[in-house]
Design a protein around this motif. Structure first.
Motif, short mmCIF file in Angstrom:
data_model
loop_
_atom_site.label_atom_id
_atom_site.label_comp_id
_atom_site.label_asym_id
_atom_site.label_seq_id
_atom_site.Cartn_x
_atom_site.Cartn_y
_atom_site.Cartn_z
N ALA A 1 0.84 -1.20 0.00
CA ALA A 1 0.00 0.00 0.00
C ALA A 1 0.87 1.24 0.00
O ALA A 1 1.96 1.24 0.59
CB ALA A 1 -0.91 0.02 1.22
N CYS B 1 4.70 3.93 2.57
CA CYS B 1 4.50 2.63 1.92
C CYS B 1 4.53 1.53 2.98
O CYS B 1 5.47 1.44 3.78
CB CYS B 1 5.59 2.38 0.88
SG CYS B 1 5.54 0.72 0.15
N ASP C 1 -1.52 -2.23 5.00
CA ASP C 1 -2.10 -0.96 4.60
C ASP C 1 -1.55 0.13 5.50
O ASP C 1 -1.09 -0.14 6.62
CB ASP C 1 -3.63 -0.99 4.66
CG ASP C 1 -4.29 0.07 3.77
OD1 ASP C 1 -5.52 0.25 3.85
OD2 ASP C 1 -3.57 0.73 2.97
N GLY D 1 -0.46 -1.28 -4.48
CA GLY D 1 -0.71 0.02 -3.87
C GLY D 1 -0.86 1.09 -4.94
O GLY D 1 -0.23 1.03 -6.01
#
Lengths: 110, 330
Positions: free
Chosen positions: B23, B36, B74, B293
């Motif tokens: 992500a 990230c 995430d 992502g």
């Protein structure tokens, strides 16, 4: 073992089993780079994955660094003012879930 | 479809050896900053790493990174404090991180009993809430203190892949699940207001239109993106075809009402304008693994960031999004 939803795995592209590490990385990797399929097989067989990094991190429970910056408006917020009340929700959903059973509700705090 | 745009664009690349990106999110405060969430061994074994990167003229530099004991799936920036992020982990935990704090997360909340696959921080002014979705089939809502959760919401009959706050309606979020439904929830009433059987396969992603509070898109394992008007859920407004494997994430443009981007297990990122007869604007093929992502920069028009299992994070401005490059169909 962590499972990935099976439907997604069925759609994995075939390049997984022969993927190679490119030579572009400047730092040495911790261990030989395994493919997704190789890692999955080891995990499913209950074998140890080589080079798995084990760390144990505890929270500091400190307070956050105080903010010194103003919140910036989002691009759509400058375009036109939007009401803060929620007429939007009632425009498309007037009551409890209608088309599907929503079974158990849990509330830890009212 | 032949791409009409010459894709000679500058791409800024960050490589994270042995860490597979799950992500990315651009900071709402610092337009050059990207977070990230990444995992060792594709997220199925080993640890996780949270990266904070800053853009330079030509590349991406590492500002801070932290390790976590399990994979990270995430990440969401705080909407109230430029230093703060929340991440979701394979161990079922949420962690709160502070870019000015080098050593450890500020807080850890371990309530979910399986992987936390999605976290989002509310953007609506006047509320500061975090929503998390888990493979344990529950959604939890939190305040930034993170413990305990404020509410646990049940209803989905499959793993939850995506929970996203409405950018317009306070206390309202959408969720996407392995049970094939898109659900709309109202936190104040602790209730599911709508359950839409949007796909016959798992739905891995959803996002709200930024300019029409009734419009939500879903991305599925069936390789399609569906755009829904919540006032009429019998059929989608549009169905976007082109991806050849599951759609992993999608995001609506912060600048254009009918433009969205999707990334896929087919290694590509695609850009769409769902108001057009031919919605596909362009296909970007610069990854060699699943692209998981995706985010639009909120403050640099048409800049996109993505990350992939190929161990790279990429920042670029696709030609198809440039001002004047597209217009709504008559």
């Amino acid at each position: 073992m962590r499972g990935c939803p099976v439907e997604q795995l069925d759609q994995t592209a075939s390049s997984h089993s022969d993927s190679e590490l490119t030579a572009e990385t400047s730092e040495p990797t911790e261990t030989k780079q395994l493919s997704f399929a190789e890692v999955m097989q080891l995990v499913q067989e209950g074998k140890e994955v080589p080079g798995v990094t084990k760390v144990d991190i505890e929270p500091s429970n400190q307070n956050p660094t105080p903010s010194t910056m103003e919140r910036m408006l989002k691009p759509w917020e400058t375009a036109s003012p939007s009401p803060e009340s929620d007429p939007g929700l009632s425009a498309f959903a007037s009551g409890p879930c209608c088309s599907r059973q929503c079974s158990v509700w849990g509330n830890q705090k009212s | 479809m032949v791409s009409l745009y010459v894709t000679m664009m500058t791409v800024k690349v960050f490589r994270s050896p042995a860490r597979h990106g799950y992500a990315v999110e651009v900071s709402p405060y610092i337009p050059s900053r990207v977070a990230c969430a990444a995992s060792q061994y594709y997220g199925i074994a080993g640890c996780g790493t949270l990266l904070v990167l800053d853009q330079t003229e030509t590349g991406l530099t590492l500002v801070r990174s932290w390790e976590w004991s399990d994979g990270l799936f995430d990440v969401a920036w705080s909407e109230a404090n430029e230093h703060i992020l929340v991440a979701g982990g394979g161990d079922g935990s949420l962690q709160l991180w502070d870019t000015a704090n080098h050593s450890a997360p500020l807080r850890v909340a371990k309530e979910h009993t399986q992987e936390v696959y999605t976290v989002d921080w509310s953007q609506t002014r006047g509320e500061s809430l975090i929503v998390s979705g888990s493979w344990d089939q529950t959604v939890k809502v939190w305040d930034p203190a993170l413990s305990p959760s404020l509410t646990t919401l049940r209803g989905h009959e499959g793993v939850i892949y995506s929970t996203i706050w409405s950018p317009h309606i306070p206390g309202c979020f959408a969720s996407a699940s392995g049970d094939g439904t898109l659900r709309i929830w109202d936190v104040k009433g602790a209730a599911c207001r709508l359950a839409i059987p949007a796909h016959k396969a798992e739905i891995l992603s959803c996002d709200w239109c930024k300019y029409d509070q009734n419009v939500v898109a879903t991305g599925s394992v069936d390789c399609t993106v569906c755009v829904w008007d919540l006032r009429n859920i019998r059929q989608p407004v549009n169905q976007l075809l082109g991806h050849t494997y599951a759609i992993r994430r999608l995001k609506f443009s912060p600048f254009d009402k009918t433009v969205l981007a999707s990334c896929s297990y087919d290694f590509t990122v695609r850009f769409w304008d769902y108001s057009r007869q031919q919605p596909l604007l362009d296909t970007v093929e610069h990854h060699s693994e699943f692209v998981c992502g995706l985010d639009f920069n909120l403050h640099i028009p048409n800049q996109v960031v993505d990350c992939s299992w190929d161990e790279t994070v990429k920042v670029y401005t696709p030609a198809c999004l440039s001002v004047g490059a597209h217009s709504a169909a008559p």
